[in-house]
Design a protein around this motif. Structure first.
Motif, PDB file in Angstrom:
ATOM      1  N   SER A   9       0.848  -1.201   0.000  1.00  0.00           N
ATOM      2  CA  SER A   9       0.000   0.000   0.000  1.00  0.00           C
ATOM      3  C   SER A   9       0.879   1.245   0.000  1.00  0.00           C
ATOM      4  O   SER A   9       0.673   2.173  -0.791  1.00  0.00           O
ATOM      5  CB  SER A   9      -0.914   0.013   1.227  1.00  0.00           C
ATOM      6  OG  SER A   9      -1.878  -0.990   1.067  1.00  0.00           O
ATOM      7  N   TYR A  65       2.790   1.620  -3.384  1.00  0.00           N
ATOM      8  CA  TYR A  65       2.036   2.070  -4.560  1.00  0.00           C
ATOM      9  C   TYR A  65       1.390   3.432  -4.338  1.00  0.00           C
ATOM     10  O   TYR A  65       1.141   4.149  -5.298  1.00  0.00           O
ATOM     11  CB  TYR A  65       1.022   1.004  -4.994  1.00  0.00           C
ATOM     12  CG  TYR A  65       1.739  -0.238  -5.489  1.00  0.00           C
ATOM     13  CD1 TYR A  65       2.375  -0.211  -6.729  1.00  0.00           C
ATOM     14  CD2 TYR A  65       1.845  -1.379  -4.714  1.00  0.00           C
ATOM     15  CE1 TYR A  65       3.075  -1.325  -7.177  1.00  0.00           C
ATOM     16  CE2 TYR A  65       2.536  -2.484  -5.154  1.00  0.00           C
ATOM     17  CZ  TYR A  65       3.158  -2.460  -6.392  1.00  0.00           C
ATOM     18  OH  TYR A  65       3.866  -3.536  -6.835  1.00  0.00           O
ATOM     19  N   ILE A  75      -5.877  -1.161  -8.080  1.00  0.00           N
ATOM     20  CA  ILE A  75      -5.270  -2.231  -8.889  1.00  0.00           C
ATOM     21  C   ILE A  75      -5.982  -2.302 -10.227  1.00  0.00           C
ATOM     22  O   ILE A  75      -7.222  -2.216 -10.287  1.00  0.00           O
ATOM     23  CB  ILE A  75      -5.382  -3.595  -8.150  1.00  0.00           C
ATOM     24  CG1 ILE A  75      -4.757  -3.477  -6.767  1.00  0.00           C
ATOM     25  CG2 ILE A  75      -4.726  -4.712  -8.947  1.00  0.00           C
ATOM     26  CD1 ILE A  75      -5.211  -4.523  -5.788  1.00  0.00           C
ATOM     27  N   GLN A  79       5.074  -8.304 -14.208  1.00  0.00           N
ATOM     28  CA  GLN A  79       4.438  -7.005 -14.015  1.00  0.00           C
ATOM     29  C   GLN A  79       4.899  -6.351 -12.704  1.00  0.00           C
ATOM     30  O   GLN A  79       5.139  -5.171 -12.647  1.00  0.00           O
ATOM     31  CB  GLN A  79       2.927  -7.237 -13.972  1.00  0.00           C
ATOM     32  CG  GLN A  79       2.116  -6.053 -13.537  1.00  0.00           C
ATOM     33  CD  GLN A  79       1.574  -5.316 -14.738  1.00  0.00           C
ATOM     34  OE1 GLN A  79       1.786  -5.741 -15.880  1.00  0.00           O
ATOM     35  NE2 GLN A  79       0.908  -4.214 -14.496  1.00  0.00           N
ATOM     36  N   SER A 126       9.586  -8.073  -5.474  1.00  0.00           N
ATOM     37  CA  SER A 126       9.999  -9.398  -5.939  1.00  0.00           C
ATOM     38  C   SER A 126       8.860 -10.079  -6.692  1.00  0.00           C
ATOM     39  O   SER A 126       9.067 -11.066  -7.357  1.00  0.00           O
ATOM     40  CB  SER A 126      10.393 -10.256  -4.743  1.00  0.00           C
ATOM     41  OG  SER A 126       9.236 -10.500  -3.970  1.00  0.00           O
ATOM     42  N   LEU A 146       6.533 -11.554  -5.195  1.00  0.00           N
ATOM     43  CA  LEU A 146       6.141 -12.725  -4.409  1.00  0.00           C
ATOM     44  C   LEU A 146       5.351 -12.345  -3.160  1.00  0.00           C
ATOM     45  O   LEU A 146       4.790 -13.199  -2.491  1.00  0.00           O
ATOM     46  CB  LEU A 146       7.394 -13.501  -3.965  1.00  0.00           C
ATOM     47  CG  LEU A 146       8.183 -14.154  -5.099  1.00  0.00           C
ATOM     48  CD1 LEU A 146       9.483 -14.701  -4.581  1.00  0.00           C
ATOM     49  CD2 LEU A 146       7.360 -15.247  -5.744  1.00  0.00           C
ATOM     50  N   ALA A 198      -6.888   0.648  -3.147  1.00  0.00           N
ATOM     51  CA  ALA A 198      -7.092  -0.805  -3.114  1.00  0.00           C
ATOM     52  C   ALA A 198      -7.543  -1.242  -1.727  1.00  0.00           C
ATOM     53  O   ALA A 198      -7.274  -0.572  -0.736  1.00  0.00           O
ATOM     54  CB  ALA A 198      -5.795  -1.513  -3.477  1.00  0.00           C
TER      55      ALA A 198
HETATM   56  P1  ADP Z   1       5.380  -6.755  -5.802  1.00  0.00           P
HETATM   57  O1  ADP Z   1       6.554  -7.201  -5.083  1.00  0.00           O
HETATM   58  O2  ADP Z   1       5.599  -6.483  -7.244  1.00  0.00           O
HETATM   59  O3  ADP Z   1       4.631  -5.692  -5.106  1.00  0.00           O
HETATM   60  P2  ADP Z   1       3.229  -8.359  -4.922  1.00  0.00           P
HETATM   61  O4  ADP Z   1       2.977  -9.830  -5.021  1.00  0.00           O
HETATM   62  O5  ADP Z   1       3.381  -7.831  -3.571  1.00  0.00           O
HETATM   63  O6  ADP Z   1       4.450  -8.047  -5.818  1.00  0.00           O
HETATM   64  O7  ADP Z   1       2.034  -7.644  -5.629  1.00  0.00           O
HETATM   65  C1  ADP Z   1       1.573  -8.097  -6.887  1.00  0.00           C
HETATM   66  C2  ADP Z   1       0.988  -6.960  -7.703  1.00  0.00           C
HETATM   67  O8  ADP Z   1      -0.202  -6.478  -7.096  1.00  0.00           O
HETATM   68  C3  ADP Z   1       1.864  -5.758  -7.760  1.00  0.00           C
HETATM   69  O9  ADP Z   1       2.799  -5.867  -8.801  1.00  0.00           O
HETATM   70  C4  ADP Z   1       0.905  -4.633  -7.994  1.00  0.00           C
HETATM   71  O10 ADP Z   1       0.631  -4.530  -9.387  1.00  0.00           O
HETATM   72  C5  ADP Z   1      -0.353  -5.080  -7.320  1.00  0.00           C
HETATM   73  N1  ADP Z   1      -0.567  -4.451  -5.979  1.00  0.00           N
HETATM   74  C6  ADP Z   1      -0.348  -5.011  -4.788  1.00  0.00           C
HETATM   75  N2  ADP Z   1      -0.704  -4.191  -3.791  1.00  0.00           N
HETATM   76  C7  ADP Z   1      -1.178  -3.066  -4.371  1.00  0.00           C
HETATM   77  C8  ADP Z   1      -1.734  -1.826  -3.879  1.00  0.00           C
HETATM   78  N3  ADP Z   1      -1.856  -1.583  -2.541  1.00  0.00           N
HETATM   79  N4  ADP Z   1      -2.126  -0.929  -4.773  1.00  0.00           N
HETATM   80  C9  ADP Z   1      -2.024  -1.178  -6.093  1.00  0.00           C
HETATM   81  N5  ADP Z   1      -1.535  -2.306  -6.641  1.00  0.00           N
HETATM   82  C10 ADP Z   1      -1.103  -3.239  -5.785  1.00  0.00           C
END
Ligand code: ADP
Length: 492
Positions: free
Chosen positions: A383, A386, A420, A437, A446, A448, A474
């Motif tokens: 959170s 982003y 999202i 992505q 990562s 993950l 989100a």
């Molecule tokens: P990352 O390490 O890339 O954040 P995550 O598994 O934690 O990987 O998250 C997967 C995807 O979910 C992110 O790449 C992002 O696109 C989306 N995401 C996760 N949390 C948020 C959020 N709070 N706001 C917007 N998009 C989010």
């Protein structure tokens, strides 16, 4: 109709149909060759042998007690007449010479050599397709000469061809019925089995696209066993196809992930190497430069450490090698402690943390506090990441809400970030799906984080999902099962 019922019906038909056909056939024969009423025929047939026996008795009596009668033409012709009505007649001999021949017998076979028959003492005669049997009664005429009566009577009311014909017709009807039944019953079994076999061969050859065309049955109950088998087979094909596609996709994603991870590990390593060389070669020639280089090396090493940690944890969760240390915890209190811990860092980053406990009471759940810490921290870090990433300077806020939904504690974490992408929503918890992505240089993720969140939530018997708030941002929702005794237990 089920195959079982079909088989029962065909066995039943096998027993009934040939008999029925034979009866029809015999009746047809009877009515075409005989104008007699069937009931009359049956009665006559029943009475014939009885009447024959009565007349035979009478004749035997006369021959024994009053043989002179046999020389009275009126008596003899009278008796012959009465016998002829019962399909019988006799040959009378005196000293082996033929004295009288039944006109009825003569009628049946006008060219017969009756003397010869008497001489041979023939037991059986075939006259006009009927079988006649004989009775021989010897007696003595008044004058002492040897007399004999050869009584011939119809032994079977049906023509001689009747029995072999009915046997042959019966056999023919049995064969015909069995052929027809076998054809129709097996057609409904063998045809779909062949289709099924062809489909199985296609799968064996690796073609999972070959669709099994099933006749749509409104109700599953109405499907017979083979239709049910075909439906199950088709379902298996679809699942197999899906699972192969999925594993290919996973394989592809794993390969990509591996290549990205090696790239991401390579980048800080190269940087670390560069800075270390800088120090060794004396490029960092001032104390201040050296310190900056060392700090950069430390940061890069920490990033790598975190990435390796996440990877390690994810792979352990993926292989179900993680042991959970469950404790009964009051979820609301637990979240409060956790938020208190985060508050300082968040305020430093300009993010306001708000906690709402809508339940107000104790929601006890069996959780592994350390793993749950990881869940909430991953969500919160995302959170923050982003929210700050969109570059718009405004007040950011993360709200954590806890409530009860049936036998679950529901925890919502919502932010004021960009939300999202709708296309990404179904995939963000699949680490491998969205790895590419989620891995970009600006956010440095990562990919993950959420996959770990999902694995841990499911490890607790709970569920997790994400949605977008109506006014932007989100929302991550986590549901954890409450303990059956929601009041007692140890509180963390
Ligand atoms: P990352 O390490 O890339 O954040 P995550 O598994 O934690 O990987 O998250 C997967 C995807 O979910 C992110 O790449 C992002 O696109 C989306 N995401 C996760 N949390 C948020 C959020 N709070 N706001 C917007 N998009 C989010």
């Amino acid at each position: 109709m089920s195959i079982k019922v079909k088989l029962y019906m065909s066995y039943l038909a096998m027993a009934i149909v040939p008999v029925f056909l034979l009866m029809l056939f015999m009746m047809f024969l009877f009515f075409t060759g005989n104008e007699q009423d069937y009931r009359e025929f049956r009665n006559a047939q029943k009475n014939e042998s009885l009447n024959q026996a009565i007349l035979f008795g009478e004749l035997t009596y006369v021959l024994r007690e009053d043989p002179a009668q046999m020389e009275d033409p009126a008596y003899v012709s009278g008796m012959q007449q009465r016998l002829s009505e019962q399909w019988a007649g006799f040959l009378l001999t005196k000293d082996s010479k033929l004295m009288d021949v039944s006109s009825f017998l003569e009628e049946q076979s006008p060219d017969e050599d009756w003397q010869n028959i008497v001489d041979e003492g023939r037991q059986t005669l075939f006259l006009k397709l009927y079988q006649f049997k004989s009775k021989h009664i010897a007696f003595q005429f008044e004058d002492g000469s040897e007399g004999a009566v050869w009584l011939y009577y119809r032994s079977d009311p049906v023509p001689i061809f009747w029995h072999p014909l009915s046997l042959a017709a019966g056999m023919a009807f049995i064969i015909l019925t069995s052929l027809l039944l076998t054809y129709f019953v097996s057609r409904s079994i063998i045809r779909p089995i062949r289709t099924l076999r062809a489909a199985a061969l296609k799968i064996k050859e690796g073609d999972l696209t070959h669709e099994l065309h099933l006749e749509k049955q409104a109700a599953k109950k109405k499907q017979n066993e083979i239709e049910q088998l075909s439906a199950a087979f088709e379902e298996m094909r679809i699942r197999l196809k899906h699972s192969i596609e999925q594993s290919l996709q996973y394989e592809d994603n794993r390969k990509q992930l591996l290549s990205h991870i090696s790239h991401d590990l390579k980048t800080p390593i190269s940087a670390i190497k560069g800075y270390v060389e800088g120090i060794l070669d004396g490029i960092a020639n001032t104390e201040e430069k050296r310190l900056r280089y060392m700090q950069t090396i430390y940061r890069k090493a920490s990033d790598m450490d975190q990435l390796i940690d996440e990877l390690f944890l994810f792979s352990k969760l993926d292989l179900h090698r993680v042991v959970y240390d469950f404790k009964t915890v009051d979820i609301a209190r637990y979240l409060e402690y956790w938020l208190d811990e985060q508050r300082f860092e968040m305020e430093k980053a300009g993010v306001k943390l708000v906690f709402q406990d809508t339940e107000g009471g104790a929601l006890q759940a069996a959780v592994d506090p350390d793993k749950l810490y990881r869940v909430f921290t991953n969500i919160l870090n995302n959170s923050v990441k982003y929210m700050l990433q969109d570059g718009i300077t405004r007040e950011h806020q993360v709200t954590v809400r806890v409530s009860r939904e049936a036998d679950f504690a529901k925890i919502e974490i919502e932010d004021t970030g960009p939300g999202i992408d709708a296309d990404d929503l179904p995939y963000i918890f699949d680490g491998f799906y969205r790895a590419e992505q989620s891995r970009n240089s600006e956010t440095g993720g990562s990919g993950l984080g959420l996959a770990i969140v999902k694995q841990i939530a499911e490890g607790h018997g709970g569920t997790v999902w994400a949605e977008n708030r109506a006014d932007g941002g989100a929302r991550f929702c986590l549901k954890l099962p409450l303990t059956s005794d929601n009041q007692g237990g140890e509180t963390a």
